[in-house]
Design an enzyme around this catalytic site. Structure first.
Site, PDB file in Angstrom:
ATOM      1  N   LYS A   1      -2.933  18.979   0.627  1.00 52.87           N
ATOM      2  CA  LYS A   1      -1.763  18.261   0.105  1.00 52.87           C
ATOM      3  C   LYS A   1      -1.114  19.127  -0.971  1.00 52.87           C
ATOM      4  CE  LYS A   1      -0.900  13.396  -0.905  1.00 52.87           C
ATOM      5  NZ  LYS A   1      -1.508  12.241  -1.574  1.00 52.87           N
TER       6      LYS A   1
HETATM    7  C1  E4P Z   1       0.317   9.328  -0.971  1.00 54.14           C
HETATM    8  O1  E4P Z   1      -0.246  10.224  -0.412  1.00 54.14           O
HETATM    9  C2  E4P Z   1       0.092   8.948  -2.367  1.00 54.14           C
HETATM   10  O2  E4P Z   1      -1.281   9.094  -2.632  1.00 54.14           O
HETATM   11  C3  E4P Z   1       0.406   7.505  -2.667  1.00 54.14           C
HETATM   12  O3  E4P Z   1       0.941   6.853  -1.561  1.00 54.14           O
HETATM   13  C4  E4P Z   1       1.064   7.274  -3.971  1.00 54.14           C
HETATM   14  O4  E4P Z   1       1.275   5.895  -4.132  1.00 54.14           O
HETATM   15  P1  E4P Z   1       1.635   5.201  -5.528  1.00 54.14           P
HETATM   16  O5  E4P Z   1       3.078   5.384  -5.785  1.00 54.14           O
HETATM   17  O6  E4P Z   1       1.252   3.766  -5.318  1.00 54.14           O
HETATM   18  O7  E4P Z   1       0.786   5.883  -6.570  1.00 54.14           O
END
Ligand code: E4P
Length: 215
Positions: free
Chosen positions: A83
């Site tokens: 990522k």
């Molecule tokens: C995606 O890969 C992220 O980990 C996640 O969806 C972030 O979500 P949030 O805005 O609830 O922290």
């Protein structure tokens, strides 16, 4: 459509995987921080034994270090997806990973131009964060619709992953817009199989069946 769970908790992954509907996992540093005492490499490796795609976020910010982290994470297990944050250094890293056959997920995407650039850099997936746009009073799913429209004009292989999901309506709209993936928090995942009419309907079927048995 693929369904991922957004968590750094292995038990949650195992539970939803047991339903037979889970394709992958996304983690991020904030989710990892919530799991006190857990070793990141061990967590990711265990998850890779449960599902086919596990996003592990690199934390370096300069290309040379990002490359090293991408190489390291991808060596842990064939199911690791690296990522990468949506920055200029991130774009270079996505391009490097693409040339090495390392699968990637571009995180923190908030606009169509960012999505297009990540796709051109060879990203396997892009993660537009819909909930965080909703938090600002916008409609985050409009961004997904706009990216889908752009994708329909071109031949990008990059998968649209709806991230920062907050409710079942986000999943509904992700599916009808034609997003490739939604990553869903554990709490929302538990709501997905539920519907009041299913409960009511089942109760009535059971009562009627009981009356058949008592004939
Ligand atoms: C995606 O890969 C992220 O980990 C996640 O969806 C972030 O979500 P949030 O805005 O609830 O922290």
């Amino acid at each position: 459509m693929k369904l991922f769970i957004d968590t750094a908790n292995v038990d949650q992954v195992a539970e939803i995987a047991s339903w037979g509907v889970l394709d992958g996992v996304t983690t991020n540093p904030s989710l990892v921080a919530k799991e006190e005492g857990a070793d990141f490499k061990e967590t990711v490796t265990k998850m890779c034994g449960l599902v086919n795609e596990v996003s592990a976020q690199i934390t370096a910010t300069e290309f040379e270090e990002m490359k090293k982290q991408a190489d390291e994470y991808s060596s842990w297990h064939k199911n690791v997806v690296v990522k990468v944050p949506m920055t200029v250094e991130g774009l270079k890293t996505l391009n490097y990973c693409s040339s090495k056959g390392i699968h990637t997920n571009t995180t923190l995407v908030f606009s169509v131009p960012q999505a297009v650039m990540a796709a051109k850099s060879g990203a396997t997936m892009i993660s537009p964060f819909v909930g965080r746009l909703d938090d600002l009073g916008m409609d985050g799913m409009e961004l997904i619709q706009d990216i889908r429209t752009a994708w329909d004009h071109y031949n990008f292989d990059t998968q649209i992953l709806v991230a920062s999901v907050r409710n079942t309506e986000h999943v509904h709209r992700a599916a009808t817009i034609g997003a490739h993936i939604a990553t869903i928090p554990y709490k929302v995942f538990q709501e997905l199989p539920q519907h009041d009419l299913t409960d009511k309907g089942l109760k009535k079927f059971m009562e009627d069946w009981e009356s058949v048995q008592n004939r």
